[in-house]
Design a protein around this motif. Structure first.
Motif, short mmCIF file in Angstrom:
data_model
loop_
_atom_site.label_atom_id
_atom_site.label_comp_id
_atom_site.label_asym_id
_atom_site.label_seq_id
_atom_site.Cartn_x
_atom_site.Cartn_y
_atom_site.Cartn_z
N ARG A 57 0.79 -1.42 0.16
CA ARG A 57 -0.35 -0.84 -0.31
C ARG A 57 1.20 1.26 0.02
NH1 ARG A 57 -4.39 -0.83 4.62
NH2 ARG A 57 -2.31 -1.54 5.66
N PHE A 58 2.13 0.72 0.20
CA PHE A 58 3.29 1.87 1.07
C PHE A 58 3.75 2.31 -0.72
CE2 PHE A 58 7.48 3.44 1.90
CZ PHE A 58 7.03 5.25 1.75
N TYR A 59 3.92 1.27 -1.33
CA TYR A 59 4.44 1.14 -2.91
C TYR A 59 3.34 1.93 -3.85
CZ TYR A 59 8.22 -1.28 -0.48
OH TYR A 59 9.12 -1.76 -0.16
N ASP A 60 2.18 1.51 -3.96
CA ASP A 60 0.96 1.25 -4.76
C ASP A 60 1.14 2.91 -5.62
OD1 ASP A 60 -0.45 0.81 -6.56
OD2 ASP A 60 -1.86 0.05 -5.15
N ARG A 61 0.96 4.01 -4.48
CA ARG A 61 0.70 5.39 -4.66
C ARG A 61 2.20 5.79 -5.62
NH1 ARG A 61 0.72 5.80 0.62
NH2 ARG A 61 1.89 6.91 1.81
N ARG A 62 3.71 4.77 -5.70
CA ARG A 62 4.70 5.59 -6.17
C ARG A 62 4.98 4.92 -7.31
NH1 ARG A 62 4.17 5.87 -0.95
NH2 ARG A 62 5.12 7.41 0.34
N LEU A 63 4.40 3.68 -7.20
CA LEU A 63 4.16 3.03 -8.79
C LEU A 63 3.52 3.03 -9.63
CD1 LEU A 63 6.21 0.35 -6.65
CD2 LEU A 63 6.91 1.74 -8.37
N SER A 64 2.03 2.99 -9.28
CA SER A 64 1.13 3.50 -10.07
C SER A 64 1.37 3.95 -11.90
CB SER A 64 0.14 3.45 -9.96
OG SER A 64 0.11 5.29 -9.01
N ALA A 65 1.37 5.24 -11.50
CA ALA A 65 2.77 5.46 -13.06
C ALA A 65 2.87 4.13 -13.71
CB ALA A 65 2.90 6.64 -12.81
N LEU A 66 3.92 3.86 -13.68
CA LEU A 66 4.54 3.05 -14.30
C LEU A 66 3.46 1.66 -15.10
CD1 LEU A 66 7.74 3.28 -12.69
CD2 LEU A 66 6.78 4.15 -14.49
N THR B 282 11.76 -2.59 -17.32
CA THR B 282 12.48 -3.99 -16.83
C THR B 282 12.42 -4.00 -14.83
OG1 THR B 282 14.28 -4.32 -18.52
CG2 THR B 282 14.45 -4.82 -16.09
N LEU B 283 11.90 -4.29 -14.35
CA LEU B 283 12.18 -4.68 -12.79
C LEU B 283 13.35 -5.35 -12.07
CD1 LEU B 283 8.72 -4.11 -9.90
CD2 LEU B 283 10.13 -6.21 -10.02
N LEU B 284 13.39 -5.15 -11.52
CA LEU B 284 14.94 -6.19 -11.21
C LEU B 284 14.35 -6.51 -9.61
CD1 LEU B 284 17.66 -7.53 -11.09
CD2 LEU B 284 18.80 -5.55 -10.45
N VAL C 127 12.76 0.11 -11.67
CA VAL C 127 12.58 0.11 -10.85
C VAL C 127 13.06 -1.25 -10.31
CG1 VAL C 127 10.92 -0.63 -8.99
CG2 VAL C 127 10.03 0.25 -11.09
N ILE C 128 13.71 -1.16 -8.53
CA ILE C 128 14.52 -1.90 -8.04
C ILE C 128 14.73 -1.87 -6.89
CG2 ILE C 128 16.99 -2.61 -7.64
CD1 ILE C 128 18.05 -0.69 -9.91
N VAL C 129 14.33 -3.89 -6.23
CA VAL C 129 14.02 -3.68 -5.03
C VAL C 129 14.85 -4.97 -4.91
CG1 VAL C 129 11.56 -4.94 -3.77
CG2 VAL C 129 11.37 -3.88 -5.99
N ASP C 130 15.35 -4.16 -3.84
CA ASP C 130 16.05 -4.83 -2.52
C ASP C 130 15.65 -5.72 -1.47
OD1 ASP C 130 18.08 -6.16 -1.06
OD2 ASP C 130 18.84 -3.98 -1.15
N ASP C 131 15.26 -6.71 -1.58
CA ASP C 131 14.76 -7.78 -0.51
C ASP C 131 15.58 -9.57 -0.24
OD1 ASP C 131 12.76 -8.47 1.35
OD2 ASP C 131 11.58 -9.76 -0.13
N LYS D 91 17.24 7.03 -15.20
CA LYS D 91 16.79 8.31 -14.51
C LYS D 91 14.91 8.11 -14.73
CE LYS D 91 19.88 10.82 -16.70
NZ LYS D 91 20.49 11.36 -17.93
N GLY D 92 14.90 9.02 -13.75
CA GLY D 92 12.82 8.91 -13.06
C GLY D 92 12.69 7.92 -12.37
N GLY D 93 13.11 6.98 -12.16
CA GLY D 93 13.09 4.98 -11.67
C GLY D 93 12.75 5.41 -9.71
N VAL D 94 12.92 4.11 -9.47
CA VAL D 94 12.91 3.88 -8.30
C VAL D 94 13.36 3.07 -7.35
CG1 VAL D 94 10.53 3.49 -6.09
CG2 VAL D 94 10.49 4.74 -8.72
N TYR D 95 13.48 3.43 -5.93
CA TYR D 95 14.59 2.07 -5.84
C TYR D 95 14.37 1.66 -4.09
CZ TYR D 95 19.13 -0.23 -4.18
OH TYR D 95 19.72 -1.25 -4.34
N ILE D 96 14.13 0.60 -4.18
CA ILE D 96 12.75 0.32 -2.89
C ILE D 96 14.02 -0.35 -2.11
CG2 ILE D 96 11.62 -1.21 -1.99
CD1 ILE D 96 9.75 -0.43 -3.99
N VAL D 97 14.67 -0.38 -1.00
CA VAL D 97 15.37 -0.84 -0.01
C VAL D 97 14.37 -1.09 1.25
CG1 VAL D 97 16.93 -1.45 1.94
CG2 VAL D 97 17.35 0.59 0.14
N GLU D 98 14.13 -2.82 1.28
CA GLU D 98 13.64 -3.25 2.34
C GLU D 98 13.97 -3.93 3.31
OE1 GLU D 98 8.71 -4.57 -0.72
OE2 GLU D 98 11.04 -6.19 0.36
#
Length: 217
Positions: free
Chosen positions: A24-33, A39-41, A105-109, A130-137
């Motif tokens: 739910r925290f991510y949804d509003r930050r990723l919904s535009a994509l 590529t999502l890694l 988008v990069i997700v570090d899990d 550029k314009g991407g999102v990096y997530i550290v879980e």
């Protein structure tokens, strides 16, 4: 249209609201994509719930999961690709990026170790589109309650959370930092590219600017 969390609940990822409540925290930050091709890694496949969630939420994206466990290849299919290797090894990461392209988008899990989280950020954020999102879980491993059960500090003298706080000081302070110096060269070089650092419960989301605009450190 289902929300990211609704999809996550169906695929039983621990990112959903019945566990970590990241989605739910991510949804509003990723919904535009959501309907874009990119590529999502994700580092860490585990039982496949997360990559399946990304696959359904981003039907036009290429979803790439990395894991050290061979059996995770069984979760590949459709727009999901799984590669087996150690994400702390730079050569492996660059081979994956060469194969699938620069991620948006990069997700570090992954291991949740401080040194791994920091090193992976240092290697991959500069490459992030550029314009991407990096997530550290799972940044809660930066706190003492987790250190009692496992050596999450690894080889790092600073926790991943505290490292991101130092990065956010440069992002927020900008020209007003005066004579305060950045923690290290990575932060000095990359803070001007960071649009925001948002902390949530156990997680953080960094946005990358489309153009470098910042004061000098």
């Amino acid at each position: 249209m289902k929300s990211l969390d609704e999809i996550g609940l169906e695929h039983r990822t621990d990112k959903a609201s019945n566990h970590h409540d990241f989605l739910r925290f991510y949804d509003r930050r990723l919904s535009a994509l959501r309907n874009h091709s990119f590529t999502l890694l994700e580092i860490g496949v585990y039982r496949g719930g997360s990559v399946r969630t990304w696959s359904e939420y981003f039907p036009n994206a290429t979803i790439v999961g990395l894991d050290i466990t061979e059996e995770c290849v069984k979760y590949a299919g459709g727009n999901i690709h799984v590669r087996i290797g150690d994400a702390t090894h730079t050569d492996f990461l660059f081979d994956v990026i060469q194969e699938f392209g620069v991620p948006t988008v990069i997700v570090d899990d992954g291991s949740h170790r401080w040194d791994h989280q920091i090193t992976t950020l240092q290697v991959l954020f500069p490459i992030l589109r550029k314009g991407g999102v990096y997530i550290v879980e799972d940044l809660d491993t930066s706190f003492n309650g987790h250190l009692k059960s496992a050596p999450f500090d690894g080889l790092s003298p600073i926790s991943a959370f505290d490292y991101l706080v130092k990065l956010s000081r440069c992002v927020t302070g900008d020209n007003a930092l005066d004579d305060e110096r950045p923690h290290d060269l990575f932060i000095a070089d990359n803070a001007p590219w960071v649009g925001s650092v948002e902390f949530g419960r156990r997680t953080a989301v960094l946005s990358k600017k489309t153009d470098r605009q910042a004061g000098s450190f």
